[in-house]
Design a protein around this motif. Structure first.
Motif, PDB file in Angstrom:
ATOM      1  N   GLN A   1       0.820  -1.207   0.000  1.00 27.58           N
ATOM      2  CA  GLN A   1       0.000   0.000   0.000  1.00 27.58           C
ATOM      3  C   GLN A   1       0.859   1.263   0.000  1.00 27.58           C
ATOM      4  N   GLN A   2       1.902   1.259   0.801  1.00 33.69           N
ATOM      5  CA  GLN A   2       2.780   2.428   0.864  1.00 33.69           C
ATOM      6  C   GLN A   2       3.467   2.669  -0.477  1.00 33.69           C
ATOM      7  N   ARG A   3       3.994   1.594  -1.070  1.00 31.24           N
ATOM      8  CA  ARG A   3       4.646   1.717  -2.378  1.00 31.24           C
ATOM      9  C   ARG A   3       3.670   2.244  -3.420  1.00 31.24           C
ATOM     10  N   ALA A   4       2.478   1.645  -3.446  1.00 33.18           N
ATOM     11  CA  ALA A   4       1.504   1.991  -4.471  1.00 33.18           C
ATOM     12  C   ALA A   4       1.007   3.422  -4.314  1.00 33.18           C
TER      13      ALA A   4
ATOM     14  N   SER B   1     -10.555  -2.689  -1.019  1.00 34.98           N
ATOM     15  CA  SER B   1     -11.893  -3.279  -0.953  1.00 34.98           C
ATOM     16  C   SER B   1     -11.902  -4.537  -0.097  1.00 34.98           C
ATOM     17  N   MET B   2     -10.942  -5.416  -0.330  1.00 37.31           N
ATOM     18  CA  MET B   2     -10.906  -6.689   0.396  1.00 37.31           C
ATOM     19  C   MET B   2     -10.591  -6.499   1.873  1.00 37.31           C
ATOM     20  N   THR B   3      -9.618  -5.640   2.168  1.00 34.19           N
ATOM     21  CA  THR B   3      -9.269  -5.432   3.577  1.00 34.19           C
ATOM     22  C   THR B   3     -10.382  -4.694   4.318  1.00 34.19           C
ATOM     23  N   ALA B   4     -11.146  -3.861   3.607  1.00 37.31           N
ATOM     24  CA  ALA B   4     -12.267  -3.176   4.251  1.00 37.31           C
ATOM     25  C   ALA B   4     -13.350  -4.169   4.639  1.00 37.31           C
ATOM     26  N   VAL B   5     -13.648  -5.118   3.747  1.00 39.36           N
ATOM     27  CA  VAL B   5     -14.661  -6.127   4.046  1.00 39.36           C
ATOM     28  C   VAL B   5     -14.254  -6.950   5.266  1.00 39.36           C
ATOM     29  N   LEU B   6     -12.980  -7.300   5.358  1.00 43.01           N
ATOM     30  CA  LEU B   6     -12.497  -8.130   6.456  1.00 43.01           C
ATOM     31  C   LEU B   6     -12.151  -7.320   7.708  1.00 43.01           C
ATOM     32  N   GLY B   7     -12.111  -5.998   7.564  1.00 37.70           N
ATOM     33  CA  GLY B   7     -11.768  -5.163   8.713  1.00 37.70           C
ATOM     34  C   GLY B   7     -10.306  -5.199   9.080  1.00 37.70           C
ATOM     35  N   ILE B   8      -9.426  -5.396   8.078  1.00 37.74           N
ATOM     36  CA  ILE B   8      -7.988  -5.507   8.370  1.00 37.74           C
ATOM     37  C   ILE B   8      -7.164  -4.551   7.517  1.00 37.74           C
ATOM     38  N   ASP B   9      -7.726  -3.406   7.154  1.00 33.15           N
ATOM     39  CA  ASP B   9      -7.005  -2.471   6.295  1.00 33.15           C
ATOM     40  C   ASP B   9      -5.976  -1.693   7.109  1.00 33.15           C
ATOM     41  N   PRO B  10      -4.675  -1.902   6.853  1.00 32.71           N
ATOM     42  CA  PRO B  10      -3.662  -1.146   7.600  1.00 32.71           C
ATOM     43  C   PRO B  10      -3.788   0.362   7.414  1.00 32.71           C
ATOM     44  N   MET B  11      -4.333   0.793   6.266  1.00 28.15           N
ATOM     45  CA  MET B  11      -4.436   2.222   6.007  1.00 28.15           C
ATOM     46  C   MET B  11      -5.458   2.894   6.913  1.00 28.15           C
ATOM     47  N   THR B  12      -6.411   2.141   7.427  1.00 25.23           N
ATOM     48  CA  THR B  12      -7.398   2.721   8.329  1.00 25.23           C
ATOM     49  C   THR B  12      -7.004   2.553   9.785  1.00 25.23           C
ATOM     50  N   SER B  13      -5.882   1.879  10.039  1.00 26.77           N
ATOM     51  CA  SER B  13      -5.356   1.731  11.394  1.00 26.77           C
ATOM     52  C   SER B  13      -4.350   2.847  11.622  1.00 26.77           C
TER      53      SER B  13
END
Length: 480
Positions: free
Chosen positions: A328-331, A399-411
């Protein structure tokens, strides 16, 4: 693809068809607030949090009810300390304090608050009404101030766990006036040894509800006589859920259309529980750990499987999240070079494999495999300079990490640790070496520059040279 869930009662996967396609209704047995939450409680709550998130994604709205059992034999017992009376507290004070501990633990790992979270003590009139219905229909009887469900009067008893009523052991409830040892208490007569404020008036005298009638009354009150999903831990199938099913259907309610149970957390292949004394408190697991790591570790196994937790479980979760975060950081740097804050959650674009896995009885392990494959493909796209493909991968990962609740960007803590490391000791050391490498390259000392880069790589650090300078990230094997 149609969503399929494993129905414990049918002992089979079933296509999920809610009563109202625009509003899925779920009731999940919550905590008995006798003492603080352990990691098994977190795993159970998380299983249904993920289910709720996915059903919301597929159907739009989920009315989610998770109760609190705040009056119970164990609550009353744990409020007093015969050997240390100075520790005594009102039973309702203990219940409220422990309820807050559960709420805080749930929130720490990102479990969404329920639509309704009723306490048992708030629905006593509804419980009395349901008991009266059962008596009127001939499926319950009063005896010595208590009321019992008449198990022999209901031939379908045992339908959930596929047991015959004649083979069941006696119910552990008091046997004062019981007609059959298998009968269980719907209402418990007041005892002189228990607090007076732990009783309520009823047609049968002062007393309090039995455990099982609480959930039947609360689910009916908040979701109606028939609803879509009843969930809980596998250990609740019998006698709790079996008794709920019997009393609700005997009263004439359609009750739950699907029964879903999560697997247990084990310690050395033995169920973790307070009664066995082999539990690990949620507070101890969360102390010193990123809550996102705990969430990832608890959801990585299929929700119906047993989960044996150890240090390696959390280490693997940490490494997996770092791979996601590093991509995510790279992208974000590559796709939004002038404004890293411009990236946001762009919708519900994810690989078909992810959706298929989640539709198939919440196949989270397979869904995570699709997530990490997208991360790998995104890194390859970045290496090749294909920014369109990198952007698509970034959006899919969000999208996938949001569904699972594991998005590092929202932590907040994790994202700051990854993107805003400027004051960190590791950043200072790596930046010093990057500067030395830049000086060597400026002097055309290619051997020194290569040696510094090799030393950085050997330490597990990946470098990325760009027009705006050199960026670094921890390399977990899939950065390049």
């Amino acid at each position: 693809m149609t969503v399929r869930l494993y129905d414990t009662k049918a002992q089979a996967l079933r296509d999920f068809a809610p009563l109202d396609p625009s509003n899925v209704t779920m009731y999940v047995c919550g905590a008995t607030v006798q003492s603080g939450p352990h990691i098994g409680h977190l795993r159970a709550a998380l299983a249904f949090d993920v289910m709720r998130r996915w059903l919301e994604h597929r159907f739009g709205t989920v009315t989610f009810v998770r109760n609190v059992t705040d009056i119970d034999d164990k609550v009353l017992a744990n409020a007093v300390h015969p050997d240390e009376p100075w520790l005594d507290e009102p039973w309702w004070g203990l219940a409220y304090r422990i309820e807050q501990e559960f709420t805080q633990a749930y929130a720490a790992i990102g479990i969404l608050a329920p639509t309704y979270e009723p306490r048992a003590t708030g629905s006593i009139p509804q419980m009395i009404e349901l008991i009266e219905t059962l008596i009127a229909k001939g499926h319950a009887y009063a005896a010595a101030g208590s009321v019992y469900f008449d198990v022999p009067s209901w031939p379908e008893y045992g339908a959930l766990t596929n047991q015959r009523a004649g083979t069941l052991d006696a119910s552990p409830d008091t046997d004062a006036g019981k007609r059959d040892p298998r009968d269980f208490a719907l209402w418990k007569a007041a005892k002189a040894s228990e607090p007076a404020d732990a009783t309520w008036a009823s047609p049968w005298g002062q007393g309090r509800p039995g455990w099982h009638i609480e959930c039947s009354a609360m689910s009916r009150r908040y979701l109606g006589a028939e609803f879509d999903i009843h969930g809980g831990g596998l250990d609740l199938r019998f006698p709790h859920h079996e008794n709920e099913l019997a009393q609700s259907t005997a009263a004439g309610d359609g009750f739950a259309r699907y029964w879903v149970h999560n697997g247990l957390v084990t310690v050395g292949d033995q169920k973790m529980s307070k009664s066995l004394g082999n539990y690990v408190l949620a507070a101890d697991v969360l102390e010193g750990r990123d809550p996102l790591v705990v969430r990832y570790a608890l959801l990585a196994a299929h929700y119906r499987s047993s989960l044996d937790i150890g240090d390696s479980t959390f280490a693997e979760a940490e490494a997996s999240l770092e791979r996601i975060s590093a991509f995510q950081q790279r992208a974000v740097r590559a796709v939004f070079p002038t404004d890293e804050g411009a990236f946001g959650f762009f919708g519900s674009e994810y690989p078909p494999a992810f959706g298929a896995a989640m539709d198939d009885d919440l196949g989270v392990p397979q869904a995570l495999a699709a997530l990490h494959e997208t991360v790998r493909a995104g890194n390859i796209a970045l290496d090749a300079g294909d920014l369109d493909a990198a952007r698509a991968a970034l959006t899919a990962v969000a999208s996938m990490t949001a569904v699972l609740g594991i998005d590092p960007m929202t932590s907040t803590t994790r994202w700051k640790a990854g993107v805003q490391r400027g004051m960190g000791a590791l950043d200072v050391l790596v930046r010093t070496m990057i500067d030395q490498r830049a000086e060597a390259r400026a002097s055309k000392d290619w051997a020194t520059a290569d040696r510094i880069r090799d030393a950085i790589a050997a330490a597990g650090i990946a470098l990325e040279d760009g027009p705006d300078g050199t960026h670094w990230s921890v390399n977990h094997g899939e950065v390049r």
